[in-house]
Design an enzyme around this catalytic site. Structure first.
Site, PDB file in Angstrom:
ATOM      1  N   HIS A 298       0.844  -1.205   0.000  1.00 42.85           N
ATOM      2  CA  HIS A 298       0.000   0.000   0.000  1.00 42.85           C
ATOM      3  C   HIS A 298       0.874   1.249   0.000  1.00 42.85           C
ATOM      4  CE1 HIS A 298      -3.322   2.680   1.459  1.00 42.85           C
ATOM      5  NE2 HIS A 298      -2.307   3.269   2.084  1.00 42.85           N
ATOM      6  N   GLU A 299       1.883   1.289   0.862  1.00 43.09           N
ATOM      7  CA  GLU A 299       2.758   2.455   0.946  1.00 43.09           C
ATOM      8  C   GLU A 299       3.601   2.608  -0.318  1.00 43.09           C
ATOM      9  OE1 GLU A 299       2.161   4.507   3.141  1.00 43.09           O
ATOM     10  OE2 GLU A 299       0.972   3.248   4.478  1.00 43.09           O
TER      11      GLU A 299
ATOM     12  N   GLU B 160      -6.115   7.189  -1.194  1.00 48.31           N
ATOM     13  CA  GLU B 160      -6.073   5.987  -0.359  1.00 48.31           C
ATOM     14  C   GLU B 160      -6.690   4.800  -1.081  1.00 48.31           C
ATOM     15  OE1 GLU B 160      -4.481   5.421   2.463  1.00 48.31           O
ATOM     16  OE2 GLU B 160      -3.737   7.475   2.215  1.00 48.31           O
TER      17      GLU B 160
ATOM     18  N   HIS C 117       1.554   4.327  -2.828  1.00 48.14           N
ATOM     19  CA  HIS C 117       1.570   5.786  -2.678  1.00 48.14           C
ATOM     20  C   HIS C 117       2.778   6.387  -3.384  1.00 48.14           C
ATOM     21  CE1 HIS C 117      -1.798   6.802  -0.184  1.00 48.14           C
ATOM     22  NE2 HIS C 117      -1.430   6.033   0.827  1.00 48.14           N
TER      23      HIS C 117
END
Length: 299
Positions: free
Chosen positions: A145-146, A225, A149
């Protein structure tokens, strides 16, 4: 309110740099004897608004490390740290970005964040609590997930959006103050607002317009997100990504140990259901994020 105070403080911090830049551009000021030069005002607001946002972006890694107590892993001292570095390296290669710095910060709440001024010079950090309580596949999903980003360039895009809304907040605040000043000059002895009155109107208007701007920035933050969750699911699998979000939801009652200024960077946020709080929340509710992943999996 903290966002507005930080916004105003940043404007003051960069005013000297902005003044020098304006002089080099030949813009001496936006208030003249003939009235307000709106072109000069827009340039002034753009430079100050973007400068504050860009300074924050370039300082983001340093601020994140200092604010969270993150310790960057240069040489792994145990098997967990080695696994963490190897996993981030693998995910980064899959995402097509350079290996970011990897760190651990001493928080018992499961959390993680990514920041940095560009996708090839980033920082990915996880909390000690996340490593202690999540299963390896769930930790990998959070890291994915990071990495999502970073690969999506979310930090840069968010900084640009913040700079643009800063510009219009400052522009409209000063335009309103100018209109109020002209109105009072036409209705009284010609004194108008005066220096302090003009400054007070600008501050009040910046707070009002700043709240609207914060809602716009928060909307984009929530949107990013969902994109990072989708990237995490693609890199680490939908099941582990959903399980990781569900684990974060189970810890929603734990106190958030991320500094307020870094909350938007953390993965564990957005639990509230109150309408006004959701309007300014940096993250969607975890239930909504889980639902979006499940719906995408059945398409």
């Amino acid at each position: 309110m903290m966002r507005i105070l930080l916004f105003l403080g940043t404007n003051l911090a960069v005013i000297v740099v902005a003044s020098i830049t304006l002089r080099l551009l030949g813009v001496e000021g936006y208030l003249t004897e003939q009235g307000m030069n709106f072109n000069a005002l827009l340039i002034f607001c753009f430079i100050v608004g973007m400068a504050g946002s860009m300074i924050s972006l370039f300082m983001s890694k340093w601020m994140a490390k200092r604010g969270t107590g993150t310790v960057v892993i240069t040489q792994p001292s145990n098997s967990t740290e080695k696994w963490l570095l190897d996993t981030v390296a693998e995910l980064s290669q899959q995402a097509g970005i350079e290996m970011p710095e990897v760190g651990i910060f001493p928080a018992q709440q499961s959390n993680a964040f990514a920041t940095g001024w560009n996708k090839n010079d980033a920082l990915v950090a996880v909390s000690a609590g996340l490593l202690n309580r999540m299963r390896p596949e769930e930790v990998r999903a959070v890291l994915a997930h990071e990495i999502g980003h970073v690969a999506n360039g979310d930090m840069v895009t968010l900084a640009l959006i913040q700079g643009v809304v800063n510009t219009f907040v400052m522009f409209f605040a000063r335009a309103v103050a100018h209109l109020v000043d002209n109105f009072l000059r036409s209705r009284s002895d010609g004194a108008g607002l005066g220096f302090m009155g003009y400054f007070a109107v600008v501050i009040v208007a910046e707070i009002v317009f700043g709240l609207i701007a914060s809602a716009i920035v928060a909307w984009f933050s929530r949107f990013r997100e969902y994109r990072a969750d989708a990237a995490g699911a693609q890199l680490a699998g939908t099941g582990p990504m959903i399980n990781a979000l569900a684990r974060l939801k189970a810890e929603s009652d734990m106190p958030n140990q991320m500094p307020e200024t870094l909350t938007a960077f953390g993965i564990n946020a957005g639990q509230t259901r109150k309408i006004m709080e959701r309007l300014f929340a940096s993250h969607p509710p975890l239930d909504d994020r889980i639902r979006a992943l499940k719906e995408a999996a059945y398409r």
